[in-house]
Design a protein around this motif. Sequence first.
Motif, PDB file in Angstrom:
ATOM      1  N   ILE A  44     -15.846  15.550  10.367  1.00 57.78           N
ATOM      2  CA  ILE A  44     -15.749  13.948  10.122  1.00 57.78           C
ATOM      3  C   ILE A  44     -16.563  13.480   9.292  1.00 57.78           C
ATOM      4  O   ILE A  44     -17.820  13.735   9.123  1.00 57.78           O
ATOM      5  N   GLU A  45     -15.970  12.728   8.579  1.00 54.57           N
ATOM      6  CA  GLU A  45     -16.952  11.874   7.223  1.00 54.57           C
ATOM      7  C   GLU A  45     -16.537  10.401   7.608  1.00 54.57           C
ATOM      8  O   GLU A  45     -15.527   9.947   7.564  1.00 54.57           O
ATOM      9  N   LEU A  46     -17.786   9.792   7.876  1.00 55.05           N
ATOM     10  CA  LEU A  46     -17.755   8.463   8.160  1.00 55.05           C
ATOM     11  C   LEU A  46     -18.121   7.501   7.089  1.00 55.05           C
ATOM     12  O   LEU A  46     -19.463   7.654   6.704  1.00 55.05           O
ATOM     13  N   LYS A  47     -17.561   6.496   6.609  1.00 52.95           N
ATOM     14  CA  LYS A  47     -17.891   5.604   5.248  1.00 52.95           C
ATOM     15  C   LYS A  47     -17.981   4.555   5.930  1.00 52.95           C
ATOM     16  O   LYS A  47     -17.074   3.868   6.668  1.00 52.95           O
ATOM     17  N   ARG A  48     -19.041   3.539   5.751  1.00 52.38           N
ATOM     18  CA  ARG A  48     -19.254   2.348   6.103  1.00 52.38           C
ATOM     19  C   ARG A  48     -18.075   1.235   5.552  1.00 52.38           C
ATOM     20  O   ARG A  48     -17.744   0.331   6.143  1.00 52.38           O
ATOM     21  N   ASP A  49     -17.788   1.469   4.094  1.00 53.38           N
ATOM     22  CA  ASP A  49     -17.095   0.538   3.550  1.00 53.38           C
ATOM     23  C   ASP A  49     -15.753   0.786   3.254  1.00 53.38           C
ATOM     24  O   ASP A  49     -15.284   2.114   3.548  1.00 53.38           O
ATOM     25  N   LYS A  50     -15.049   0.057   2.351  1.00 54.72           N
ATOM     26  CA  LYS A  50     -13.711   0.483   2.012  1.00 54.72           C
ATOM     27  C   LYS A  50     -13.868   1.552   0.842  1.00 54.72           C
ATOM     28  O   LYS A  50     -14.836   1.279   0.176  1.00 54.72           O
ATOM     29  N   LEU A  51     -12.875   2.332   0.699  1.00 58.03           N
ATOM     30  CA  LEU A  51     -13.142   3.263  -0.364  1.00 58.03           C
ATOM     31  C   LEU A  51     -12.260   3.042  -1.687  1.00 58.03           C
ATOM     32  O   LEU A  51     -10.914   2.525  -1.303  1.00 58.03           O
ATOM     33  N   ASN A  52     -12.724   3.083  -2.733  1.00 53.63           N
ATOM     34  CA  ASN A  52     -11.630   3.020  -3.995  1.00 53.63           C
ATOM     35  C   ASN A  52     -11.385   4.672  -4.252  1.00 53.63           C
ATOM     36  O   ASN A  52     -11.992   5.679  -3.358  1.00 53.63           O
ATOM     37  N   GLY A  53     -10.841   4.760  -5.427  1.00 51.92           N
ATOM     38  CA  GLY A  53     -10.215   5.986  -5.657  1.00 51.92           C
ATOM     39  C   GLY A  53     -11.362   7.174  -5.658  1.00 51.92           C
ATOM     40  O   GLY A  53     -11.530   8.170  -5.322  1.00 51.92           O
ATOM     41  N   GLY A 113     -11.135   1.118   5.267  1.00 50.92           N
ATOM     42  CA  GLY A 113      -9.964   0.902   4.653  1.00 50.92           C
ATOM     43  C   GLY A 113     -10.181   1.321   3.278  1.00 50.92           C
ATOM     44  O   GLY A 113     -10.963   2.051   2.798  1.00 50.92           O
ATOM     45  N   LEU A 114      -9.145   1.255   2.446  1.00 50.95           N
ATOM     46  CA  LEU A 114      -9.042   1.696   1.140  1.00 50.95           C
ATOM     47  C   LEU A 114      -8.661   0.306   0.096  1.00 50.95           C
ATOM     48  O   LEU A 114      -8.190  -0.638   0.487  1.00 50.95           O
ATOM     49  N   THR A 115      -9.435   0.222  -0.818  1.00 48.00           N
ATOM     50  CA  THR A 115      -9.025  -0.764  -1.815  1.00 48.00           C
ATOM     51  C   THR A 115      -7.587  -0.835  -2.319  1.00 48.00           C
ATOM     52  O   THR A 115      -6.957   0.202  -2.102  1.00 48.00           O
ATOM     53  N   THR A 116      -7.309  -2.156  -2.685  1.00 50.60           N
ATOM     54  CA  THR A 116      -5.714  -2.246  -3.197  1.00 50.60           C
ATOM     55  C   THR A 116      -5.233  -1.203  -4.216  1.00 50.60           C
ATOM     56  O   THR A 116      -4.450  -0.637  -4.356  1.00 50.60           O
ATOM     57  N   GLU A 117      -6.371  -0.850  -5.147  1.00 55.47           N
ATOM     58  CA  GLU A 117      -6.104  -0.082  -6.263  1.00 55.47           C
ATOM     59  C   GLU A 117      -5.802   1.217  -5.729  1.00 55.47           C
ATOM     60  O   GLU A 117      -4.938   1.859  -6.214  1.00 55.47           O
ATOM     61  N   CYS A 118      -6.624   1.709  -4.778  1.00 53.49           N
ATOM     62  CA  CYS A 118      -6.380   3.134  -4.043  1.00 53.49           C
ATOM     63  C   CYS A 118      -5.004   3.266  -3.514  1.00 53.49           C
ATOM     64  O   CYS A 118      -4.411   4.257  -3.507  1.00 53.49           O
ATOM     65  N   LEU A 119      -4.703   2.213  -2.719  1.00 53.70           N
ATOM     66  CA  LEU A 119      -3.406   2.193  -2.149  1.00 53.70           C
ATOM     67  C   LEU A 119      -2.059   2.052  -2.883  1.00 53.70           C
ATOM     68  O   LEU A 119      -1.231   2.570  -2.634  1.00 53.70           O
ATOM     69  N   LYS A 120      -2.421   1.643  -3.988  1.00 53.72           N
ATOM     70  CA  LYS A 120      -1.241   1.785  -5.056  1.00 53.72           C
ATOM     71  C   LYS A 120      -1.137   2.952  -5.786  1.00 53.72           C
ATOM     72  O   LYS A 120      -0.088   2.836  -6.213  1.00 53.72           O
ATOM     73  N   ASP A 121      -1.950   3.844  -5.492  1.00 55.88           N
ATOM     74  CA  ASP A 121      -2.063   5.201  -6.065  1.00 55.88           C
ATOM     75  C   ASP A 121      -0.735   5.884  -5.552  1.00 55.88           C
ATOM     76  O   ASP A 121      -0.905   6.217  -4.472  1.00 55.88           O
ATOM     77  N   LYS A 122       0.076   6.360  -6.540  1.00 51.46           N
ATOM     78  CA  LYS A 122       1.319   7.025  -5.989  1.00 51.46           C
ATOM     79  C   LYS A 122       1.051   8.554  -5.219  1.00 51.46           C
ATOM     80  O   LYS A 122       1.708   9.152  -4.722  1.00 51.46           O
ATOM     81  N   VAL A 132      -8.648   7.586   8.981  1.00 49.66           N
ATOM     82  CA  VAL A 132      -8.586   6.685  10.241  1.00 49.66           C
ATOM     83  C   VAL A 132      -9.362   5.611   9.526  1.00 49.66           C
ATOM     84  O   VAL A 132     -10.419   5.530   9.182  1.00 49.66           O
ATOM     85  N   PHE A 133      -8.895   4.278   9.811  1.00 50.81           N
ATOM     86  CA  PHE A 133      -9.512   3.186   9.467  1.00 50.81           C
ATOM     87  C   PHE A 133     -10.219   2.298  10.855  1.00 50.81           C
ATOM     88  O   PHE A 133      -9.384   2.762  11.728  1.00 50.81           O
ATOM     89  N   TYR A 134     -11.252   1.847  10.634  1.00 55.73           N
ATOM     90  CA  TYR A 134     -11.737   0.975  11.421  1.00 55.73           C
ATOM     91  C   TYR A 134     -12.188  -0.460  11.275  1.00 55.73           C
ATOM     92  O   TYR A 134     -12.055  -0.760  10.114  1.00 55.73           O
ATOM     93  N   GLU A 135     -11.982  -1.439  12.411  1.00 54.75           N
ATOM     94  CA  GLU A 135     -12.492  -2.524  12.084  1.00 54.75           C
ATOM     95  C   GLU A 135     -13.039  -3.036  13.205  1.00 54.75           C
ATOM     96  O   GLU A 135     -13.031  -2.360  14.386  1.00 54.75           O
TER      97      GLU A 135
END
Length: 88
Positions: free
Chosen positions: A2-11, A49-58, A72-75
């Motif tokens: 498991i890798e846990l990241k605090r923030d939203k991730l970009n590409g 979560g993922l940044t909008t730019e990352c989510l748009k990556d096909k 897995v996203f957390y809030e």
Amino acid sequence: AIELKRDKLNGLKLKEAVAQVNSYSDYLLKAYNTYGLNTVAKKIIICNGLTTECLKDKNLKSFLHKNNIKMVFYEIINKTPRLKEFTN
């Protein structure tokens, strides 16, 4: 693994997290193999979560699938953490 990241991730940050969880997974598999145990490792990245730019990556979904990684996203709402699996 498991890798846990605090923030939203970009590409770029997502690729770094994938490299980290792949490295952890490889380490665990080698350790188990040392004891003659043949096993598989599940790889999970938990982030905000993922940044909008990352989510748009096909290629995002195929990239995660190719690396066999579950996202897995957390809030946190009123000090209560909630998890949601990324299904894109």
